[in-house]
Design a protein around this motif. Sequence first.
Motif, PDB file in Angstrom:
ATOM      1  N   THR A  57       2.487   5.212  -8.637  1.00 50.60           N
ATOM      2  CA  THR A  57       3.557   4.282  -8.240  1.00 50.60           C
ATOM      3  C   THR A  57       3.839   4.456  -6.751  1.00 50.60           C
ATOM      4  O   THR A  57       4.779   5.152  -6.362  1.00 50.60           O
ATOM      5  CB  THR A  57       4.848   4.552  -9.049  1.00 50.60           C
ATOM      6  OG1 THR A  57       4.522   4.805 -10.415  1.00 50.60           O
ATOM      7  CG2 THR A  57       5.813   3.368  -8.975  1.00 50.60           C
ATOM      8  N   PRO A  58       3.041   3.854  -5.897  1.00 54.96           N
ATOM      9  CA  PRO A  58       3.165   4.107  -4.454  1.00 54.96           C
ATOM     10  C   PRO A  58       4.255   3.267  -3.799  1.00 54.96           C
ATOM     11  O   PRO A  58       3.989   2.433  -2.930  1.00 54.96           O
ATOM     12  CB  PRO A  58       1.774   3.735  -3.932  1.00 54.96           C
ATOM     13  CG  PRO A  58       1.320   2.665  -4.867  1.00 54.96           C
ATOM     14  CD  PRO A  58       1.875   3.018  -6.214  1.00 54.96           C
ATOM     15  N   ASN A  59       5.485   3.509  -4.206  1.00 54.43           N
ATOM     16  CA  ASN A  59       6.600   2.759  -3.634  1.00 54.43           C
ATOM     17  C   ASN A  59       7.533   3.725  -2.914  1.00 54.43           C
ATOM     18  O   ASN A  59       7.972   4.721  -3.503  1.00 54.43           O
ATOM     19  CB  ASN A  59       7.366   2.018  -4.735  1.00 54.43           C
ATOM     20  CG  ASN A  59       8.411   1.086  -4.160  1.00 54.43           C
ATOM     21  OD1 ASN A  59       9.418   1.529  -3.613  1.00 54.43           O
ATOM     22  ND2 ASN A  59       8.174  -0.210  -4.265  1.00 54.43           N
ATOM     23  N   PRO A  60       7.872   3.461  -1.655  1.00 51.70           N
ATOM     24  CA  PRO A  60       8.686   4.418  -0.891  1.00 51.70           C
ATOM     25  C   PRO A  60      10.059   4.672  -1.488  1.00 51.70           C
ATOM     26  O   PRO A  60      10.590   5.778  -1.368  1.00 51.70           O
ATOM     27  CB  PRO A  60       8.789   3.773   0.495  1.00 51.70           C
ATOM     28  CG  PRO A  60       8.393   2.344   0.311  1.00 51.70           C
ATOM     29  CD  PRO A  60       7.444   2.318  -0.831  1.00 51.70           C
ATOM     30  N   PHE A  61      10.658   3.688  -2.128  1.00 44.81           N
ATOM     31  CA  PHE A  61      11.978   3.885  -2.722  1.00 44.81           C
ATOM     32  C   PHE A  61      11.896   4.861  -3.899  1.00 44.81           C
ATOM     33  O   PHE A  61      12.782   5.706  -4.070  1.00 44.81           O
ATOM     34  CB  PHE A  61      12.559   2.541  -3.184  1.00 44.81           C
ATOM     35  CG  PHE A  61      12.912   1.619  -2.065  1.00 44.81           C
ATOM     36  CD1 PHE A  61      14.191   1.618  -1.523  1.00 44.81           C
ATOM     37  CD2 PHE A  61      11.970   0.758  -1.528  1.00 44.81           C
ATOM     38  CE1 PHE A  61      14.522   0.760  -0.473  1.00 44.81           C
ATOM     39  CE2 PHE A  61      12.288  -0.095  -0.480  1.00 44.81           C
ATOM     40  CZ  PHE A  61      13.559  -0.094   0.053  1.00 44.81           C
TER      41      PHE A  61
END
Length: 423
Positions: A57-61
Amino acid sequence: MEKKTFVTKEQLKEIIKEYPTPFHLYDEKGIRENAKALKEAFSWNKGFREYFAVKATPNPFILKILQEYGFGCDCSSETELMLADALGFQGPDIMFSSNATPAREYKLAYDLGAVINLDDITHIDFLEKTTGIPKTICCRYNPGGTFTISTDIMDNPGEAKYGFTTEQLFEGFRILKEKGVENFGIHAFLASNTVTNEYYPALAKVLFETAVKLKQETGANITFINLSGGIGIPYRPDQEPNDIRVIGEKVREVYEQTLVPAGMGDVALYTELGRYMLGPYGCLVTTAIHEKHTHKEYIGCDACAVNLMRPAMYGAYHHITVMGKENMPCDHKYDVTGSLCENNDKFAVDRMLPKIDMGDLLVIHDTGAHGYSMGYNYNGKLRSAEILLKEDGSTQLIRRAETPEDYFATFDCFDILSNMKYR
């Protein structure tokens, strides 16, 4: 047993007023509770650390939430390293586990001070010529054969492209020690998506016994052991979920039986869980927009395999809830499909569900890991938005949906949009 959604139909009706389907939705409350449970399960090990598998899940948040719990990042590419760096993960916060690795990616990992996890004995020379050998390094171990628990074959490491053989591992440690490595780690991933509390303890036994032999035969100072991933989630409603606290306790027993008597009671344990950390805390929300009555009964959705590749790629099961009809009988058999020009673009085949009407909202469960991240642009489809359902019930857009401008942006020598007659 029915799988329950973490979002209600009423909440979704409010969300779609601002964000049209399809989109991936994440449960902040569930993510935080799971992060706390993992830390508690391994709190007996002073050096324990989770390196979240960014590929899941490469999401910064999402990564910033996990960072609050002291988690690091497990990266496998240049862009994942760049993402970790941009978010303030520094040096030993980053584990770099890759294979067939380009020189520039090793150089970036080295420059960031990441812990490099070598995939092959030939990479020792490659890394030395590229960057030099760091003082701390990890090696990925593949014992080959099949990995079994009781009489059930869990996976076939001998068929996997990853890791050192047993002989290569011992030889690699000797070579690296001669080249000045001071702190060693070992890593192995022997089975995927295991829904049993016995996998991690069995894996730990293999790694702990190997670590003891490595220390005895090479004199290497082994400071950490990376148990990697492989703890699965119950995709099907009849599966019992893993109990991370039971797993942690069973690993502790193996640690005290194997490492402590060998004088290795200070070895830190690492994990790199992706699916377990995020899988159940994400879902794909889509709308039923077509029904087809031919040789089978089909429901066509506004989502397709570019939004969730696993069913098409693996035949993977993802549970589906028809929102508002949770208590209705599942007396209709459907293939639930997307609109790609591929016959495997099906979220479900011969799935018994309540009667689906056009406009119904469908929640496809357990897409929080390897869901959005495996998306692509086949047929010119655009990747969907990602939305965070916050603890207070509000929502936050954490990745906007792609636009045609995004799709055409790489045609830098041909301005597609300005040449479109309809514009």
